[in-house]
Design an enzyme around this catalytic site. Structure first.
Site, PDB file in Angstrom:
ATOM      1  NE  ARG A 104      -3.837  -0.118   1.820  1.00 48.39           N
ATOM      2  CZ  ARG A 104      -5.208   0.697   2.275  1.00 48.39           C
ATOM      3  NH1 ARG A 104      -5.033   0.881   3.786  1.00 48.39           N
ATOM      4  NH2 ARG A 104      -6.296  -0.061   1.793  1.00 48.39           N
ATOM      5  CG  HIS A 131      -8.454  -0.026  -3.104  1.00 47.03           C
ATOM      6  ND1 HIS A 131      -7.377  -0.924  -2.659  1.00 47.03           N
ATOM      7  CD2 HIS A 131      -9.681   0.276  -1.489  1.00 47.03           C
ATOM      8  CE1 HIS A 131      -7.802  -1.169  -1.076  1.00 47.03           C
ATOM      9  NE2 HIS A 131      -9.079  -0.094  -0.936  1.00 47.03           N
ATOM     10  CD  GLN A 134     -13.260  -2.282  -0.607  1.00 49.49           C
ATOM     11  OE1 GLN A 134     -12.335  -2.448   0.462  1.00 49.49           O
ATOM     12  NE2 GLN A 134     -14.401  -2.962  -0.543  1.00 49.49           N
ATOM     13  CG  ASP A 219     -13.347   6.145  -1.462  1.00 49.73           C
ATOM     14  OD1 ASP A 219     -13.276   6.180   0.065  1.00 49.73           O
ATOM     15  OD2 ASP A 219     -12.954   5.872  -1.815  1.00 49.73           O
ATOM     16  CB  CYS A 259     -13.799   1.010  -0.227  1.00 52.34           C
ATOM     17  SG  CYS A 259     -13.218   2.678   0.164  1.00 52.34           S
ATOM     18  NE  ARG A 288      -9.728  -5.509   0.616  1.00 54.62           N
ATOM     19  CZ  ARG A 288      -9.619  -4.471   0.997  1.00 54.62           C
ATOM     20  NH1 ARG A 288      -9.861  -3.100   1.340  1.00 54.62           N
ATOM     21  NH2 ARG A 288      -7.983  -4.188   0.508  1.00 54.62           N
TER      22      ARG A 288
HETATM   23  N1  NVA Z   1      -9.864   6.421  -1.778  1.00 50.21           N
HETATM   24  C1  NVA Z   1      -9.720   6.202  -0.068  1.00 50.21           C
HETATM   25  C2  NVA Z   1     -10.458   5.254   0.302  1.00 50.21           C
HETATM   26  C3  NVA Z   1      -9.993   4.284   1.582  1.00 50.21           C
HETATM   27  C4  NVA Z   1      -9.743   2.560   1.528  1.00 50.21           C
HETATM   28  C5  NVA Z   1      -8.048   6.279   0.123  1.00 50.21           C
HETATM   29  O1  NVA Z   1      -7.403   6.429  -0.712  1.00 50.21           O
HETATM   30  O2  NVA Z   1      -8.049   7.202   0.823  1.00 50.21           O
HETATM   31  N1   CP Z   2     -11.380  -0.450   2.474  1.00 49.58           N
HETATM   32  C1   CP Z   2      -9.655  -0.237   2.896  1.00 49.58           C
HETATM   33  O1   CP Z   2      -9.256  -0.618   2.096  1.00 49.58           O
HETATM   34  O2   CP Z   2      -9.949  -0.084   4.665  1.00 49.58           O
HETATM   35  P1   CP Z   2      -8.382  -0.037   4.794  1.00 49.58           P
HETATM   36  O3   CP Z   2      -7.980   1.326   4.644  1.00 49.58           O
HETATM   37  O4   CP Z   2      -9.196   0.303   6.899  1.00 49.58           O
HETATM   38  O5   CP Z   2      -7.385  -0.815   5.216  1.00 49.58           O
END
Ligand code: NVA
Ligand code: CP
Length: 303
Positions: A104, A131, A134, A219, A259, A288
Site C-alpha cells: 500500500r 484499489h 477492494q 467513497d 469501501c 476482503r
Molecule cells: N480513496 C480512499 C480509499 C480508502 C480505502 C483513500 O485512498 O484514502
Molecule cells: N477499504 C479499505 O481498504 O480499508 P482500510 O484502509 O482500512 O484498509
C-alpha cells in the site's frame, strides 16, 4: 511460467476474475463450515504499508493465518524502505525471502517499479490511482446478493479517485455500464475514461446518474494524503451525498456500497449506511478476507 502480479484489475482476464470471485465464495463457505484447508502452509506474505489501514491489514493477515501461512507487517518507519533503500533493491531482497508481497503506497509508479524487480507475485493493496483488492470484494458482494453484474448499471458518486478508477476497470472486466457523478475538477483520469468510452460516462448530476441504477457506490471526499484539502473538498462535494432520497431514484432493489472508512454526514448519510436493506458495506468489508485468499491462491498457483 512468468510471475503474475495484481496491480490493477486488468492483470486478470475477465474469465480469471470470474474464477477468483467464484473461489472466494467457495473459500468463504469452507471457512464458515470450519473446513478451511492449509493451502498456504509454509508460505509467507510480506505486507508493506506506507499508509494507514484497518481492513486491508486485518484481512490479509487473518487470511494467511486461516490458510496456514504467515504474514509480516512491514512499515517504512522501521524498515530500510523509510530510510531510502532503493525500491529495486528492496524488491529483489524481499523476493528472496517471501512467497508473495502486498504493498500500500502513494504513487502507482512505485508499485509498478517494485513489481518489475520482484520475482514473486506483488499485490496492489491501494495506490493513489487504484484499489483493485477492494473491487474483488465489491464484485463478490454484488454476485452474492444479486448474481452477475454483467449488463447492470453501476453509479459512482463523488471523487474520481483510486476507487472510482478501479470501478472503471471493473466495468470493462465485468461488462457493466458505469456512470460517474463527480464535481468539476475531480474527474478520474481522462485517458482511462476515454479508453472505456461506450461503457463509462461522466454524468455531472447525481440524481440523473443514479436513475435506474442497480448498484451505487461512493467513497470519502478526501483520500489518504489529501487531508489538508478536506475543507475545500467538503464545499465542492456538498451536493454529492448518497442518502435515501438519492437511492430512491435508483432501482428498487439497488445496493449501496462503500469501501470504508466512511464519513457519515459527508459522502453518505448515517441512515443509509446503517440501512441493511440497501447498504451491504459489512458484507463488502468481510469479503476482503475471502477475495484476497482466492487472489493469493490464484497468483501462487499461476506463477
Ligand atoms: N480513496 C480512499 C480509499 C480508502 C480505502 C483513500 O485512498 O484514502
Ligand atoms: N477499504 C479499505 O481498504 O480499508 P482500510 O484502509 O482500512 O484498509
Amino acid at each position: 511460467m512468468s510471475v503474475r502480479h495484481f496491480l490493477t484489475l486488468l492483470d486478470l482476464s475477465p474469465a480469471e476474475l470470474t474464477a477468483v470471485i467464484e473461489r472466494a465464495i467457495e473459500l468463504k463457505a469452507l471457512h464458515q463450515q470450519g473446513s478451511a484447508q492449509a493451502l498456504m502452509k509454509n508460505k509467507v506474505l510480506g505486507m508493506v504499508f506506507e499508509k494507514s489501514s484497518t481492513r486491508t491489514r486485518v484481512s490479509f493477515e487473518a487470511g494467511m493465518a486461516q490458510l496456514g501461512g504467515h504474514a509480516l507487517f512491514l512499515s517504512p518507519r522501521d524498515t530500510q524502505l523509510g530510510r531510502g533503500e532503493p525500491i529495486e533493491d528492496s524488491a529483489r531482497v524481499m523476493s528472496r525471502m517471501l512467497d508473495i508481497i502486498m504493498i500500500r503506497t502513494f504513487e502507482h509508479e512505485k508499485i509498478q517499479r517494485f513489481a518489475e524487480y520482484a520475482s514473486v507475485p506483488v499485490i496492489n493493496a491501494l495506490t493513489d490511482s487504484f484499489h483493485p483488492c477492494q473491487l474483488l470484494a465489491d464484485i463478490q458482494t454484488y454476485v452474492e446478493h444479486r448474481g452477475s453484474p454483467q449488463g447492470k448499471i453501476v453509479t459512482w458518486i463523488g471523487d474520481g479517485n483510486n476507487m472510482c478508477q478501479s470501478y472503471i476497470n471493473a466495468a470493462r472486466q465485468c461488462d457493466f455500464e458505469l456512470r460517474i457523478a463527480c464535481p468539476p475538477g475531480f474527474e478520474p483520469d481522462t485517458e482511462l475514461v476515454a479508453r472505456n468510452r461506450g461503457r463509462v460516462s461522466l454524468v455531472r448530476d447525481p440524481q440523473q446518474a443514479v436513475r435506474d441504477a442497480d448498484w451505487v457506490a461512493t467513497d470519502v471526499w478526501a483520500s489518504m494524503g489529501q487531508e489538508q484539502e478536506q475543507a475545500r473538498r467538503a464545499e465542492k462535494f456538498c451536493t454529492y451525498q448518497v442518502d435515501h432520497e438519492l437511492m430512491s431514484r435508483a432501482r428498487s432493489d439497488a445496493l449501496f456500497m462503500h469501501c470504508l472508512p466512511a464519513h457519515r454526514g459527508e459522502e453518505v448519510s448515517a441512515a443509509l449506511l446503517e440501512d441493511d436493506a440497501v447498504s451491504v458495506v459489512w458484507d463488502e468489508a468481510e469479503n476482503r478476507l475471502h477475495a484476497q485468499k482466492a487472489l493469493m491462491e490464484f497468483l501462487l498457483l499461476n506463477s
